[in-house]
Design an enzyme around this catalytic site. Sequence first.
Site: not given
Length: 262
Positions: A28, A30, A33-35, A57, A255
Amino acid sequence: MADDEKLDPSVQNVLDQTSLRWIFVGGKGGVGKTTTSCSLAIQLSKVRESVLLISTDPAHNLSDAFSQKFSKTPTKVNGFDNLYAMEIDPDGSIQEMLQAQDAGMQSNFQEIAMSIPGIDEAMSFAEIMKLVKSMDYSAVVFDTAPTGHTLRFLSFPGVLEKALGRLAQFGGRFGSMLQQMSSVMGVGGVEQEDMFAKLEEMRSVIQEVNAQFKDADKTTFVCVCISEFLSLYETERMIQELTQFGIDTHNIVVNQLLFPKN
């Protein structure tokens, strides 16, 4: 597995599985995902010969994560010898592909893109995978768009297969008429065979990539979420859909957890 058996709270299994080539990180919006994908790519770079991190993205965050500007061509990440990153826009790839064709071929591709729902994105996906497949990286990590876009992205191989089947029928039934129309429009030098040859080339790439995506030895999907109902619910739905696609997923990263002090 015994009910009381504790699982190792890490993604070490991804690092240990040396046969993995494609690693998707998704969830989802926020949830980190990138981290997660950046962290995973950095860890992979310590045990692999070369790693490519790709953001699909449209709201690219890799440049922010590494404080370095990335583009649609692989760029070495500062401070690393074998880690590369690139940011691509799946929606923009089709326009670039069209611009690379001559006028007659361009109009034919546009007709195709307009006639079959989803084919434009699927063709963009094919161009992206063709590009990535031609690069010699031992592992490719995808920092994907939020869940809905990702699931659509992974369904493109099936869309393309069906579309190209319909186009083959279309070419057989209306091929001569297309040639006559091309001559009338002043682009008689453009052969429809060129167009279908390019589409057939795409299909072969997609077939190979699709087979690899469904091979648990080569592909896995790492789900990322936070410990809130909507995020967990969407993760459950995503795992169900990934299972329908035949894509392996056996890691979930949660997370924003706080552990109480002893």
